[in-house]
Design an enzyme around this catalytic site. Structure first.
Site, PDB file in Angstrom:
ATOM      1  CB  SER A  55      -0.873  -0.018   1.253  1.00  0.00           C
ATOM      2  OG  SER A  55      -1.649   1.154   1.291  1.00  0.00           O
ATOM      3  CB  SER A  81       5.724  13.151   6.164  1.00  0.00           C
ATOM      4  OG  SER A  81       4.746  13.685   7.034  1.00  0.00           O
ATOM      5  CB  VAL A  82       2.147  10.539   1.851  1.00  0.00           C
ATOM      6  CG1 VAL A  82       0.881  10.740   1.041  1.00  0.00           C
ATOM      7  CG2 VAL A  82       3.350  10.415   0.936  1.00  0.00           C
ATOM      8  N   GLY A  83       0.876  11.239   4.717  1.00  0.00           N
ATOM      9  CA  GLY A  83      -0.266  11.525   5.584  1.00  0.00           C
ATOM     10  C   GLY A  83      -1.591  11.050   5.028  1.00  0.00           C
ATOM     11  CB  CYS A 121      -0.787   5.453   8.783  1.00  0.00           C
ATOM     12  SG  CYS A 121      -0.087   6.885   7.923  1.00  0.00           S
ATOM     13  CB  VAL A 154       6.861  -3.863  10.051  1.00  0.00           C
ATOM     14  CG1 VAL A 154       7.097  -4.953  11.049  1.00  0.00           C
ATOM     15  CG2 VAL A 154       8.143  -3.575   9.263  1.00  0.00           C
ATOM     16  CG  ASN A 155       2.757   1.091   7.989  1.00  0.00           C
ATOM     17  OD1 ASN A 155       3.489   1.788   7.287  1.00  0.00           O
ATOM     18  ND2 ASN A 155       1.447   1.226   7.988  1.00  0.00           N
ATOM     19  N   GLY A 194      12.378   0.945   3.103  1.00  0.00           N
ATOM     20  CA  GLY A 194      13.492   0.658   2.208  1.00  0.00           C
ATOM     21  C   GLY A 194      14.485  -0.309   2.816  1.00  0.00           C
ATOM     22  N   GLY A 218       9.273  -5.266   4.260  1.00  0.00           N
ATOM     23  CA  GLY A 218      10.236  -4.331   4.823  1.00  0.00           C
ATOM     24  C   GLY A 218      11.538  -4.400   4.038  1.00  0.00           C
TER      25      GLY A 218
END
Lengths: 311, 234
Positions: A21, A70-72, A139, A200-201, A226, A252
């Site tokens: 995502s 930091s797209v948010g 997030c 993981v996120n 990354g 990840g």
């Protein structure tokens, strides 16, 4: 030829490569560059009940071996997704996963209800709808909700319980590496009826602009992804996969078929590829071909032969 | 992968890379994502089209960070990955046209000048002018200024269209000058990008009608649509 088939909650994946995502848009964006029907699955950009404009200020920076974003959760909202993106999703082969975000429990629940109703309606009309929901309680870039739900097991339990009741679709829960106890969190998700754990996120991180003497990001912290996070993510996938019975989607920092094999050996059923999509426009195609080569070289007939072999 | 024909130092931190290949599908103001490394830096570098010939493309770039410094080290014969062309560039228009470039902002204007009919070209530089002779054959009138602002004394209202690329302050000032006159002003904005194809939402530009993506909706925008009070930094 070896089979790369995988299975999550009764849903067959033609291979373990799922696009993560936030890094693959809605798939359509990449479809002009290679045949995305080769992929195992696609997770949508994180969607919320209502459109979100995302964060102001710098949204992306690089760091050694990684990127910070930091797209948010900027996204068009579920209504617009269903109207504008589903016609394309109906035509594609990979398992279709909606990543569902939110700031309040009711927002998650209403979102899940809407996606589920749409999926059922399409199924009744013999069309391909959304196959699975990936619940994003991780997030790091939204002030309210998001990761706040993913730190403490007791708080996460509430949102998972409510969303589980709101959807008959297979439900994956995407965990934050900031969770106080990731194994306990995963076990709770399993007990609450989640069908899959995705982890993981991004890792919450920081970057300081030393000339301006302030954080590089308006939100102070940002999500690190990354290659830099791969060893950390792999360890967490290993810890969780050996404790839960439900399948794990591991991710990840994957940038090669060898990385995919590591996650599978650590116990992941399938993997997600994120940042690598920004490093290689045809990441999915390349990884799949390399994975097939690996299977042949190692004389493997199925990933089951190596899945979770690291105890 | 494509082959680098040359990578010349032009002035200060400015370099010009020439790469072999056929690139006729690119329009003025569009960009390519350049990459000549595997893992580090993580992201590719979006660089606008400076010029295209039969069998080659040129990129004019300023070394500002790790990626552009790596690009500057490449030599003739080295390989480079190019993805693109991406983005919405300058529109093909007719009438009285001004091209206004500041510093490295002159980069996309050469190819634009070649696609348009004898525009007036204004090139401003802080310390030293470079490559201005390349613009001469395509200009009705070429104005070059070193120091100060190229916008001073420019009669924007004489033009039907003006295309501007330069420092943010210069583009803001041009947008202010274009208010209330009939000149259609287009600006080419710069943002950090990850995917280059509209998937990641990293290069958002605040527009008066909501968010836009610099990589697909832009990098060229109509100045009147941009929210100049919003955050337009990198």
């Amino acid at each position: 030829m070896a089979t790369l088939d995988c299975n999550v909650a009764g849903i067959g994946f033609q291979n373990p490569i799922v696009m993560a995502s936030g890094t693959f848009g809605f798939g359509r964006e990449y479809a002009s560059y290679y045949d995305i029907n080769q992929l195992g699955g696609i997770c949508s950009k994180g969607l919320t009940l209502h459109p979100r404009t995302g964060n102001s200020g710098t949204r992306i920076r690089e760091t050694a071996g990684g990127i910070m974003n930091s797209v948010g959760l900027e996204n068009p909202g579920i209504d617009a997704f269903l109207a504008e993106e589903m016609p394309f999703w109906e035509t594609i082969v990979p398992v279709k996963i909606v990543n569902l975000g939110g700031s309040r429990i009711e927002e998650y629940v209403l979102g899940a209800l809407q996606i589920t109703a749409d999926a059922i309606e399409r199924r009744q009309a013999h069309l391909h709808g959304v196959d699975m929901i990936e619940l994003n309680i991780s997030c790091p870039n939204v002030r309210e909700g998001g990761m706040a739900f993913g730190i403490k097991t007791e708080i996460a339990r509430e949102v998972i319980r409510e969303v589980r009741q709101a959807t008959s679709l297979p439900l994956a829960v995407k965990l934050s590496p900031q969770a106080e106890n990731i194994v306990e969190m995963a076990l709770m998700c399993e007990r609450e009826g989640a069908d899959c754990i995705s982890l993981v996120n991004t890792f919450s991180g920081m970057l300081i602009d030393i000339h301006k003497r302030r954080s590089a990001f308006a939100n102070s912290y940002a999500g690190l992804s990354g290659p830099a996070i791969k060893p950390l993510a792999l360890r967490m996938v290993h810890q969780v996969a050996r404790q839960v019975r439900i399948p794990v989607m591991g991710m990840g920092g994957i940038t090669s078929a060898a990385d995919i094999i590591e996650f599978i050996m650590a116990g992941a059923e399938v993997v997600q590829v994120g940042t690598y999509n920004f490093m290689n426009l045809r990441a999915g195609e390349e990884l799949l071909s390399d994975l097939q080569d690996f299977m042949q070289q190692q004389n493997l007939s199925s990933l089951d032969e190596i899945r979770g072999i690291i105890r | 992968m494509h082959k680098i024909l040359s990578n010349e130092h032009i002035s200060g931190g400015i370099y010009r890379m020439t790469v072999t290949g056929v690139f006729h599908e690119a329009g003025m103001g569009q960009f390519y994502m350049l990459r000549a490394w595997r893992h580090a830096p993580v992201l590719s570098r979006p660089i606008s089209v400076h010029n295209i010939e039969e069998d080659r493309i040129q990129f004019l770039y300023h070394t500002v960070g790790e990626g552009t410094r790596l690009l500057a080290k490449l030599q003739a014969g080295d390989a480079i990955g190019l993805e693109g062309p991406f983005g919405t560039g300058f529109p093909q228009v007719q009438g009285r046209i001004a091209l206004i470039g500041g510093g490295i902002g002159i980069a996309p204007l050469l190819y634009a000048a070649r696609q348009l009919k004898q525009p007036d070209i204004y090139l401003g530089f802080r310390e030293q002018a470079y490559l201005t002779e390349a613009f001469e054959p395509y200009a009705n009138e070429l104005t070059v200024q070193v120091g100060g602002s190229i916008l001073d004394g420019l009669h924007l209202r004489r033009y039907d269209y003006a295309f501007v690329c330069g420092p943010l302050g210069m583009m803001k000032e041009a947008a202010r000058m274009a208010k209330g006159i009939t000149t259609k002003l287009y600006v080419s904005l710069e943002k950090r990008m990850a995917c280059g194809i509209g998937a990641c939402y990293a290069c958002t530009v605040m527009n008066k009608n909501g968010n836009r993506k610099a990589c697909t909706d832009g990098p060229v925008f109509m100045a009147e649509e941009v929210d100049w009070h919003g955050d337009l930094g990198l």
